[in-house]
Design a protein around this motif. Structure first.
Motif, PDB file in Angstrom:
ATOM      1  N   PHE A 284       0.834  -1.202   0.000  1.00 25.49           N
ATOM      2  CA  PHE A 284       0.000   0.000   0.000  1.00 25.49           C
ATOM      3  C   PHE A 284       0.870   1.254   0.000  1.00 25.49           C
ATOM      4  O   PHE A 284       1.853   1.335   0.729  1.00 25.49           O
ATOM      5  CB  PHE A 284      -0.904   0.032   1.235  1.00 25.49           C
ATOM      6  CG  PHE A 284      -1.865  -1.121   1.307  1.00 25.49           C
ATOM      7  CD1 PHE A 284      -3.103  -1.050   0.679  1.00 25.49           C
ATOM      8  CD2 PHE A 284      -1.532  -2.284   1.998  1.00 25.49           C
ATOM      9  CE1 PHE A 284      -3.987  -2.103   0.737  1.00 25.49           C
ATOM     10  CE2 PHE A 284      -2.412  -3.351   2.059  1.00 25.49           C
ATOM     11  CZ  PHE A 284      -3.641  -3.259   1.430  1.00 25.49           C
ATOM     12  N   GLU A 285       0.488   2.211  -0.821  1.00 29.53           N
ATOM     13  CA  GLU A 285       1.065   3.553  -0.790  1.00 29.53           C
ATOM     14  C   GLU A 285      -0.082   4.531  -0.559  1.00 29.53           C
ATOM     15  O   GLU A 285      -1.121   4.441  -1.218  1.00 29.53           O
ATOM     16  CB  GLU A 285       1.753   3.883  -2.109  1.00 29.53           C
ATOM     17  CG  GLU A 285       2.889   2.943  -2.478  1.00 29.53           C
ATOM     18  CD  GLU A 285       3.375   3.202  -3.889  1.00 29.53           C
ATOM     19  OE1 GLU A 285       4.142   4.168  -4.084  1.00 29.53           O
ATOM     20  OE2 GLU A 285       2.974   2.454  -4.798  1.00 29.53           O
ATOM     21  N   ILE A 286       0.100   5.439   0.380  1.00 31.92           N
ATOM     22  CA  ILE A 286      -0.885   6.499   0.603  1.00 31.92           C
ATOM     23  C   ILE A 286      -0.248   7.790   0.108  1.00 31.92           C
ATOM     24  O   ILE A 286       0.684   8.316   0.721  1.00 31.92           O
ATOM     25  CB  ILE A 286      -1.284   6.606   2.090  1.00 31.92           C
ATOM     26  CG1 ILE A 286      -1.641   5.221   2.640  1.00 31.92           C
ATOM     27  CG2 ILE A 286      -2.439   7.580   2.253  1.00 31.92           C
ATOM     28  CD1 ILE A 286      -2.771   4.524   1.923  1.00 31.92           C
ATOM     29  N   LEU A 287      -0.731   8.285  -1.021  1.00 34.71           N
ATOM     30  CA  LEU A 287      -0.112   9.416  -1.700  1.00 34.71           C
ATOM     31  C   LEU A 287      -0.987  10.659  -1.609  1.00 34.71           C
ATOM     32  O   LEU A 287      -2.199  10.571  -1.424  1.00 34.71           O
ATOM     33  CB  LEU A 287       0.135   9.076  -3.176  1.00 34.71           C
ATOM     34  CG  LEU A 287       0.955   7.810  -3.457  1.00 34.71           C
ATOM     35  CD1 LEU A 287       1.131   7.620  -4.958  1.00 34.71           C
ATOM     36  CD2 LEU A 287       2.306   7.850  -2.756  1.00 34.71           C
ATOM     37  N   ASP A 290      -2.918  15.339  -4.943  1.00 35.99           N
ATOM     38  CA  ASP A 290      -2.566  16.070  -6.159  1.00 35.99           C
ATOM     39  C   ASP A 290      -1.138  15.829  -6.631  1.00 35.99           C
ATOM     40  O   ASP A 290      -0.617  16.557  -7.472  1.00 35.99           O
ATOM     41  CB  ASP A 290      -2.792  17.567  -5.951  1.00 35.99           C
ATOM     42  CG  ASP A 290      -2.030  18.104  -4.728  1.00 35.99           C
ATOM     43  OD1 ASP A 290      -1.376  17.292  -4.037  1.00 35.99           O
ATOM     44  OD2 ASP A 290      -2.100  19.317  -4.468  1.00 35.99           O
ATOM     45  N   SER A 291      -0.471  14.800  -6.077  1.00 38.78           N
ATOM     46  CA  SER A 291       0.895  14.517  -6.524  1.00 38.78           C
ATOM     47  C   SER A 291       1.237  13.069  -6.180  1.00 38.78           C
ATOM     48  O   SER A 291       0.445  12.356  -5.562  1.00 38.78           O
ATOM     49  CB  SER A 291       1.901  15.462  -5.843  1.00 38.78           C
ATOM     50  OG  SER A 291       2.157  15.062  -4.501  1.00 38.78           O
ATOM     51  N   VAL A 292       2.448  12.646  -6.587  1.00 36.84           N
ATOM     52  CA  VAL A 292       2.882  11.281  -6.305  1.00 36.84           C
ATOM     53  C   VAL A 292       3.707  11.213  -5.023  1.00 36.84           C
ATOM     54  O   VAL A 292       4.290  10.171  -4.707  1.00 36.84           O
ATOM     55  CB  VAL A 292       3.701  10.701  -7.478  1.00 36.84           C
ATOM     56  CG1 VAL A 292       2.834  10.578  -8.723  1.00 36.84           C
ATOM     57  CG2 VAL A 292       4.934  11.557  -7.760  1.00 36.84           C
ATOM     58  N   GLU A 293       3.736  12.295  -4.279  1.00 41.39           N
ATOM     59  CA  GLU A 293       4.469  12.302  -3.016  1.00 41.39           C
ATOM     60  C   GLU A 293       3.654  11.586  -1.933  1.00 41.39           C
ATOM     61  O   GLU A 293       2.425  11.668  -1.922  1.00 41.39           O
ATOM     62  CB  GLU A 293       4.746  13.743  -2.575  1.00 41.39           C
ATOM     63  CG  GLU A 293       5.640  14.523  -3.518  1.00 41.39           C
ATOM     64  CD  GLU A 293       7.011  13.872  -3.654  1.00 41.39           C
ATOM     65  OE1 GLU A 293       7.577  13.477  -2.610  1.00 41.39           O
ATOM     66  OE2 GLU A 293       7.499  13.753  -4.788  1.00 41.39           O
ATOM     67  N   PRO A 294       4.330  10.898  -0.995  1.00 46.25           N
ATOM     68  CA  PRO A 294       3.602  10.236   0.093  1.00 46.25           C
ATOM     69  C   PRO A 294       2.852  11.248   0.957  1.00 46.25           C
ATOM     70  O   PRO A 294       3.360  12.339   1.247  1.00 46.25           O
ATOM     71  CB  PRO A 294       4.721   9.555   0.897  1.00 46.25           C
ATOM     72  CG  PRO A 294       5.861   9.423  -0.055  1.00 46.25           C
ATOM     73  CD  PRO A 294       5.778  10.606  -0.961  1.00 46.25           C
ATOM     74  N   GLY A 298      -1.936  11.792   9.207  1.00 48.33           N
ATOM     75  CA  GLY A 298      -2.975  12.755   9.531  1.00 48.33           C
ATOM     76  C   GLY A 298      -3.511  13.514   8.336  1.00 48.33           C
ATOM     77  O   GLY A 298      -4.455  14.294   8.465  1.00 48.33           O
ATOM     78  N   GLU A 299      -2.938  13.287   7.149  1.00 44.84           N
ATOM     79  CA  GLU A 299      -3.361  13.984   5.929  1.00 44.84           C
ATOM     80  C   GLU A 299      -4.189  13.030   5.068  1.00 44.84           C
ATOM     81  O   GLU A 299      -3.878  11.842   4.948  1.00 44.84           O
ATOM     82  CB  GLU A 299      -2.127  14.442   5.149  1.00 44.84           C
ATOM     83  CG  GLU A 299      -2.444  15.122   3.822  1.00 44.84           C
ATOM     84  CD  GLU A 299      -1.177  15.456   3.031  1.00 44.84           C
ATOM     85  OE1 GLU A 299      -1.291  16.131   1.994  1.00 44.84           O
ATOM     86  OE2 GLU A 299      -0.078  15.022   3.447  1.00 44.84           O
ATOM     87  N   VAL A 300      -5.247  13.549   4.453  1.00 40.34           N
ATOM     88  CA  VAL A 300      -6.039  12.718   3.542  1.00 40.34           C
ATOM     89  C   VAL A 300      -5.186  12.369   2.325  1.00 40.34           C
ATOM     90  O   VAL A 300      -4.584  13.246   1.698  1.00 40.34           O
ATOM     91  CB  VAL A 300      -7.315  13.456   3.087  1.00 40.34           C
ATOM     92  CG1 VAL A 300      -8.096  12.593   2.097  1.00 40.34           C
ATOM     93  CG2 VAL A 300      -8.179  13.803   4.277  1.00 40.34           C
ATOM     94  N   GLY A 301      -5.123  11.089   2.014  1.00 39.85           N
ATOM     95  CA  GLY A 301      -4.340  10.635   0.872  1.00 39.85           C
ATOM     96  C   GLY A 301      -5.079   9.596   0.067  1.00 39.85           C
ATOM     97  O   GLY A 301      -6.034   8.973   0.549  1.00 39.85           O
ATOM     98  N   ARG A 302      -4.657   9.400  -1.171  1.00 38.91           N
ATOM     99  CA  ARG A 302      -5.285   8.394  -2.031  1.00 38.91           C
ATOM    100  C   ARG A 302      -4.588   7.054  -1.838  1.00 38.91           C
ATOM    101  O   ARG A 302      -3.370   6.983  -1.628  1.00 38.91           O
ATOM    102  CB  ARG A 302      -5.258   8.834  -3.490  1.00 38.91           C
ATOM    103  CG  ARG A 302      -3.878   9.235  -3.991  1.00 38.91           C
ATOM    104  CD  ARG A 302      -3.991   9.929  -5.330  1.00 38.91           C
ATOM    105  NE  ARG A 302      -2.706  10.451  -5.753  1.00 38.91           N
ATOM    106  CZ  ARG A 302      -2.132  10.165  -6.929  1.00 38.91           C
ATOM    107  NH1 ARG A 302      -2.726   9.354  -7.778  1.00 38.91           N
ATOM    108  NH2 ARG A 302      -0.971  10.709  -7.238  1.00 38.91           N
ATOM    109  N   ILE A 303      -5.348   5.994  -1.920  1.00 39.97           N
ATOM    110  CA  ILE A 303      -4.834   4.649  -1.675  1.00 39.97           C
ATOM    111  C   ILE A 303      -4.384   4.034  -2.999  1.00 39.97           C
ATOM    112  O   ILE A 303      -5.171   3.907  -3.943  1.00 39.97           O
ATOM    113  CB  ILE A 303      -5.901   3.764  -1.009  1.00 39.97           C
ATOM    114  CG1 ILE A 303      -6.346   4.398   0.319  1.00 39.97           C
ATOM    115  CG2 ILE A 303      -5.375   2.347  -0.782  1.00 39.97           C
ATOM    116  CD1 ILE A 303      -7.501   3.668   0.995  1.00 39.97           C
TER     117      ILE A 303
END
Length: 443
Positions: A284-287, A290-294, A298-303
């Motif tokens: 799993f990567e949580i990015l 709006d970018s490919v940075e992790p 505590g920040e909303v990220g895409r799975i």
């Protein structure tokens, strides 16, 4: 003891053993990785990843141009990219290790508007069965005990009488789910001595609400656990299930394309309903959105998911469209980060007037305190314009004046919030009822 469940379970595992334990070996692998630390399993995961990447490089046209074994060197894929490159990613059956016969085609419901059909090989299918058995056992459900599966059942998704008998699973169709259907379901749970229910969170909410308000005081003495998935599990639903149905309820995160991705553990005071990733089968990567940075803790990220076991159609860095907030490891997570909040589809996230993502749970935690509300749906129409749709059991919208104030504390004082009473909140073709929708075109 349930002797029928014992017989069916013994029959299944003996048959599996006589075939060389293909599912038993997968089960043991899932259990080992899930119960050992990140450091202890690092070499196992690395070996699985390298084997998958080399297979994709050798046997797919799409990944043939790559030679790296570093995951971040590969492109991020979404549903549209997978569909556009389907023939270039799919592996012919003769080049799939241990493939038996044709590949299985796993279809998604298309609840996001983009249906998808993913080929899955024999070992991937065996892995999914092993995961279902293992993660069910982890929350108190022993394989082959009586289970009712709530979903939309049709000619494409159905079980034969033989499957129902051998798996001890009763399919219950929810395409129509009115009071008569809910009463029939309650009767079924009692007469069949059902141990486990599996279904969408909103379906479970409807069932729990019916049980709470039904003139008949239902009791389900054999029911041990409800496994809820597909959507966020709201606090009021948890509370209703425990108070009215007297069993545990567990939130599970899964999708059709892959399988079980994360799950809560049996609740304890210290876990606080966080979800634990299935690191035995996926990376799993949580990015950042709006970018490919992790994304930061505590920040909303895409799975973004890499499936380590599908050799028929390598899913490498697949952005499934879901979002979450990840937090640091806790004492139960074996050194892995955990999911603090699972938000669901990125396009169903709503935002305050100053652009901050709002957890769908925030709305439910307000409305659960108003008994006059039967069902609700929150919609973001524009940057600062919102609509709260309510089905009321009794009373009037005027009784929700305090709730409106609380909503504006979350959304912003300049929020344009319309409260609208409706007669029904429609169910999607997948059987889900979305509590939160974002129609703001700029997101």
């Amino acid at each position: 003891m349930d002797f029928n469940a014992f017989y069916l379970r013994s029959r299944f595992w003996i048959t599996d053993y006589l075939k060389g334990s293909p599912i038993g070996k997968q089960y043991n692998d899932v259990r080992y990785i899930d119960t050992h630390t990140k450091e202890q399993c690092a070499s196992i995961i690395e070996h699985k990843l390298h084997a998958l990447l080399m297979h994709a490089q050798k046997h797919t046209e799409f990944y043939a141009r790559f030679s790296s074994l570093t995951l971040t060197d590969y492109p991020i894929m979404n549903k549209m990219l997978l569909i556009e490159n389907m023939s270039r990613i799919q592996v012919v059956p003769s080049e799939i290790p241990s493939q038996i016969g044709d590949v299985h085609i796993q279809r998604t419901s298309g609840s996001t508007g983009v249906p998808l059909a993913i080929p899955q090989d024999t070992i991937k299918r065996q892995r999914r069965i092993a995961e279902l058995k293992y993660f069910g056992h982890m929350v108190g459900f022993t394989t082959h005990e009586k289970l009712v599966h709530l979903r939309t059942w049709n000619k494409w998704q159905s079980k034969t009488n033989s499957q129902i008998r051998l798996e001890n699973i009763i399919p219950f169709d929810i395409s129509k789910f009115g009071p008569e259907d809910l009463e029939n379901l309650c009767n079924l749970l009692v007469t069949e001595k059902v141990v486990c229910i599996r279904g969408y969170s909103t379906t479970i909410a409807n069932l729990a609400t019916y049980v709470k308000n039904a003139p008949t005081k239902w009791r389900f003495p054999h029911l041990k656990v409800i496994i809820a998935g597909g959507e966020a599990l709201y606090d009021d639903v948890r509370q209703m299930v425990k108070e009215c149905m007297h069993c545990e309820i567990i939130s599970q995160y899964a999708d059709e394309e892959c399988g079980i991705l994360a799950q809560e553990k049996v609740p304890t005071k210290s876990t606080d309903n966080v979800m634990y990733f299935n690191h035995s089968s996926y990376i799993f990567e949580i990015l950042k959105l709006d970018s490919v940075e992790p994304a930061a803790y505590g920040e909303v990220g895409r799975i973004v998911i890499t499936d380590l076991h599908n050799y028929a159609f390598p899913l490498i860095r697949y952005d499934c469209g879901d979002t979450c907030i990840m937090m640091p490891p806790n004492e139960y997570s074996n050194g892995y980060p955990v999911i603090d909040k699972l938000y669901g589809r990125r396009f169903d996230l709503t935002y305050s007037t100053d652009g901050k993502a709002v957890s769908p749970l925030a709305y439910g935690r307000i409305l659960k305190n108003y008994d006059i509300v039967s069902q609700w749906q929150f919609v973001q129409l524009d940057e600062k314009r919102y609509q709260l749709r309510l089905m009321l059991k009794s009373g009037s919208i005027e009784q929700l004046s305090e709730a409106i104030v609380l909503f504006k504390e979350i959304l912003g004082k300049d929020a344009d919030l319309e409260i609208k009473e409706v007669e029904d909140i429609p169910i999607l073709c997948s059987g889900k009822r979305k509590p939160v929708i974002n129609k703001w075109k700029n997101i």
